[in-house]
Scaffold this motif. Structure first.
Motif, PDB file in Angstrom:
ATOM      1  N   LEU A   1       0.553  -0.928   0.306  1.00  0.00           N
ATOM      2  CA  LEU A   1      -0.147   0.128   0.317  1.00  0.00           C
ATOM      3  C   LEU A   1       0.249   0.862   0.272  1.00  0.00           C
ATOM      4  O   LEU A   1       1.163   1.227   0.821  1.00  0.00           O
ATOM      5  CB  LEU A   1      -0.776   0.044   1.046  1.00  0.00           C
ATOM      6  N   ALA A   2       0.539   2.466  -1.410  1.00  0.00           N
ATOM      7  CA  ALA A   2       1.879   3.191  -1.156  1.00  0.00           C
ATOM      8  C   ALA A   2       1.139   4.524  -1.403  1.00  0.00           C
ATOM      9  O   ALA A   2      -0.076   4.640  -2.003  1.00  0.00           O
ATOM     10  CB  ALA A   2       3.016   2.740  -2.360  1.00  0.00           C
ATOM     11  N   THR A   3       1.901   5.280  -1.570  1.00  0.00           N
ATOM     12  CA  THR A   3       1.443   6.660  -1.125  1.00  0.00           C
ATOM     13  C   THR A   3       0.949   6.740  -2.892  1.00  0.00           C
ATOM     14  O   THR A   3       2.032   6.305  -3.647  1.00  0.00           O
ATOM     15  CB  THR A   3       2.240   7.845  -0.883  1.00  0.00           C
ATOM     16  N   PRO A   4       0.880   7.833  -3.308  1.00  0.00           N
ATOM     17  CA  PRO A   4       0.347   7.834  -5.166  1.00  0.00           C
ATOM     18  C   PRO A   4       1.140   8.227  -5.521  1.00  0.00           C
ATOM     19  O   PRO A   4       1.308   6.998  -7.024  1.00  0.00           O
ATOM     20  CB  PRO A   4      -0.946   9.383  -5.012  1.00  0.00           C
ATOM     21  N   ARG A   5       2.579   9.230  -5.488  1.00  0.00           N
ATOM     22  CA  ARG A   5       3.485   9.326  -6.537  1.00  0.00           C
ATOM     23  C   ARG A   5       3.967   7.956  -6.502  1.00  0.00           C
ATOM     24  O   ARG A   5       4.360   7.156  -7.182  1.00  0.00           O
ATOM     25  CB  ARG A   5       4.681   9.916  -5.756  1.00  0.00           C
ATOM     26  N   LEU A   6       4.936   7.412  -5.296  1.00  0.00           N
ATOM     27  CA  LEU A   6       5.462   5.848  -5.328  1.00  0.00           C
ATOM     28  C   LEU A   6       3.894   4.647  -5.684  1.00  0.00           C
ATOM     29  O   LEU A   6       4.982   4.492  -6.944  1.00  0.00           O
ATOM     30  CB  LEU A   6       5.391   5.089  -3.947  1.00  0.00           C
ATOM     31  N   ALA A   7       3.159   4.622  -5.914  1.00  0.00           N
ATOM     32  CA  ALA A   7       2.363   3.621  -6.408  1.00  0.00           C
ATOM     33  C   ALA A   7       2.138   3.913  -8.501  1.00  0.00           C
ATOM     34  O   ALA A   7       2.261   2.924  -8.383  1.00  0.00           O
ATOM     35  CB  ALA A   7       1.313   3.941  -5.926  1.00  0.00           C
ATOM     36  N   ARG A   8       2.310   5.127  -8.571  1.00  0.00           N
ATOM     37  CA  ARG A   8       2.927   5.421 -10.075  1.00  0.00           C
ATOM     38  C   ARG A   8       3.656   4.925 -10.705  1.00  0.00           C
ATOM     39  O   ARG A   8       4.095   4.496 -11.849  1.00  0.00           O
ATOM     40  CB  ARG A   8       2.376   6.908 -10.453  1.00  0.00           C
ATOM     41  N   VAL A   9       4.743   4.888 -10.191  1.00  0.00           N
ATOM     42  CA  VAL A   9       6.375   4.522 -10.221  1.00  0.00           C
ATOM     43  C   VAL A   9       5.691   2.779 -10.286  1.00  0.00           C
ATOM     44  O   VAL A   9       7.545   1.910 -11.067  1.00  0.00           O
ATOM     45  CB  VAL A   9       7.216   4.840 -10.009  1.00  0.00           C
ATOM     46  N   ALA A  10       5.296   2.038  -9.756  1.00  0.00           N
ATOM     47  CA  ALA A  10       5.473   0.609  -9.793  1.00  0.00           C
ATOM     48  C   ALA A  10       5.284  -0.182 -11.225  1.00  0.00           C
ATOM     49  O   ALA A  10       4.751   0.130 -12.218  1.00  0.00           O
ATOM     50  CB  ALA A  10       4.350   0.226  -8.996  1.00  0.00           C
ATOM     51  N   THR A  11       6.352  -0.948 -11.683  1.00  0.00           N
ATOM     52  CA  THR A  11       6.379  -1.050 -13.386  1.00  0.00           C
ATOM     53  C   THR A  11       5.522  -2.982 -13.350  1.00  0.00           C
ATOM     54  O   THR A  11       5.133  -3.003 -13.827  1.00  0.00           O
ATOM     55  CB  THR A  11       7.843  -0.842 -13.277  1.00  0.00           C
ATOM     56  N   THR A  12       5.988  -3.241 -12.188  1.00  0.00           N
ATOM     57  CA  THR A  12       5.318  -5.139 -11.978  1.00  0.00           C
ATOM     58  C   THR A  12       5.302  -5.396 -10.649  1.00  0.00           C
ATOM     59  O   THR A  12       5.907  -5.039  -9.709  1.00  0.00           O
ATOM     60  CB  THR A  12       6.430  -5.573 -12.779  1.00  0.00           C
ATOM     61  N   ALA A  13       4.764  -6.434 -11.150  1.00  0.00           N
ATOM     62  CA  ALA A  13       4.406  -6.933 -10.105  1.00  0.00           C
ATOM     63  C   ALA A  13       3.750  -8.441  -9.180  1.00  0.00           C
ATOM     64  O   ALA A  13       2.966  -8.785 -10.607  1.00  0.00           O
ATOM     65  CB  ALA A  13       3.075  -6.481  -8.532  1.00  0.00           C
ATOM     66  N   VAL A  14       4.609  -9.534  -9.079  1.00  0.00           N
ATOM     67  CA  VAL A  14       4.088 -10.825  -9.106  1.00  0.00           C
ATOM     68  C   VAL A  14       4.378 -11.471  -7.566  1.00  0.00           C
ATOM     69  O   VAL A  14       4.920 -10.981  -7.005  1.00  0.00           O
ATOM     70  CB  VAL A  14       5.637 -10.942  -9.718  1.00  0.00           C
ATOM     71  N   VAL A  15       3.587 -12.183  -8.276  1.00  0.00           N
ATOM     72  CA  VAL A  15       4.064 -13.255  -6.298  1.00  0.00           C
ATOM     73  C   VAL A  15       4.580 -14.415  -6.834  1.00  0.00           C
ATOM     74  O   VAL A  15       4.653 -15.542  -7.932  1.00  0.00           O
ATOM     75  CB  VAL A  15       2.436 -13.485  -6.223  1.00  0.00           C
ATOM     76  N   ASP A  16       5.467 -15.121  -6.035  1.00  0.00           N
ATOM     77  CA  ASP A  16       6.929 -15.917  -6.317  1.00  0.00           C
ATOM     78  C   ASP A  16       5.652 -17.263  -5.573  1.00  0.00           C
ATOM     79  O   ASP A  16       5.868 -17.326  -4.405  1.00  0.00           O
ATOM     80  CB  ASP A  16       7.913 -15.728  -5.679  1.00  0.00           C
TER      81      ASP A  16
END
Length: 328
Positions: free
Chosen positions: A270-285
């Protein structure tokens, strides 16, 4: 790029036997948040956290809880709800204690949980980000939903449910304080961990059957919904996977749940909006070389640090005045 992971390890010693150390060495994360480490200081296995700086809050509940944040660089600052925080640099044989600053006083009602090893946060040296690791209570059912003979645990008249709801009420106040304090220090804020709540129908398999189960009760989901906003905190994985069923991060050990992928998504970034915007990939190992590290799996997100710095209009920050170029 800044690679950040969260994992409920469900006992560090058991997870090491399943290959956690190998996963940690090979996954190339910059930051790892852990929950349910479940080890007193004297029982931490040697080399359990590899070449990382470790901040560990074991709590005072024997064999339970315990949260940690692992970082490549020594954190600029560390905070927890208890009086002291436990820190070790790579190569040190023993953890040592450091006083935690009291610049974010505990919200009303939270002190009763302060010694349970449920929360720790650090200010990163390599990025203008405050990272927190949270283990939220599992809870239980309200009294009117408890049916003897159909529960794995003995009926308790709703005591575990009331305790969780009390925690949620107090933590909501604390979360607002913590997020604002990070902003005042010129930092983004990232809360990670096992929240023991699935937010919506995409976050749990066969969701209609789960509406009267702890972790998916309407009041729990409403609480999580109230913490999220495009201007306050953003669910990073759901932002990157808006229409995906899952990706789940927890499965029962019962036969077939993991193989059939009948899981729950209860581990969050759960990230502040500016940080969330720069997330590029999200995976579950889901596993590591065919082995589950825990009943949870790591949730790994890559954040574009260079873009974050551009968006913030600065290339220098924090007490170190350094920047990170990122991995290729």
């Amino acid at each position: 790029m800044l690679r950040i992971a969260t994992l409920n390890i469900n006992g560090v010693r058991a997870s090491l036997r399943r290959g956690f150390d190998d996963w940690l060495a090979g996954r190339d994360c910059d930051v790892v948040a852990l929950q349910e480490v479940r080890a007193p200081l004297h029982a931490l296995p040697e080399g359990a956290f590899g070449d990382y700086h470790v901040v560990y809050e074991p709590g005072q509940v024997a064999g339970r809880n315990g949260v940690a944040v692992l970082t490549r660089e020594r954190p600029v600052a560390v905070r927890t709800w208890d009086a002291e925080v436990l820190v070790r640099a790579p190569g040190e044989e023993h953890l040592h204690t450091e006083p935690a600053p009291d610049d974010v006083p505990l919200a009303r009602g939270l002190s009763r949980y302060a010694t349970e090893g449920r929360y720790v946060e650090v200010d990163l040296a390599e990025a203008p980000v405050t990272v927190a690791s949270l283990y939220l209570p599992k809870g239980g059912l309200p009294a009117h939903l408890q049916k003897p003979g159909r529960m794995r645990e003995a009926p308790d008249g709703g005591a575990r449910y009331r305790r969780k709801m009390h925690f949620l009420d107090a933590f909501a106040r604390q979360l607002a304080r913590t997020r604002r304090a990070a902003a005042a220090r010129g930092r983004e804020f990232l809360l990670m961990g096992d929240l023991n709540i699935a937010h919506g129908p995409l976050d749990v398999a066969s969701w209609r059957r789960k509406t009267q189960m702890e972790g998916f009760l309407p009041e729990e989901r409403d609480w999580l919904d109230a913490q999220l906003s495009p201007r306050i905190l953003v669910d990073v994985v759901r932002r990157l996977h808006p229409d995906t069923q899952g990706p789940y991060s927890w499965w029962s050990w019962l036969a077939g749940a993991y193989e059939k992928d009948t899981g729950w998504r209860i581990d969050y970034h759960l990230a502040t909006p500016r940080l969330a915007r720069v997330a590029t990939t999200a995976v579950v190992d889901r596993d590591h070389r065919g082995t589950r590290l825990s009943d949870h799996s790591p949730v790994v997100v890559d954040y574009d640090l260079a873009r974050l710095l551009r968006d913030r209009g600065s290339e220098h920050y924090g007490s170190t005045g350094t920047t990170q170029e990122g991995r290729p």
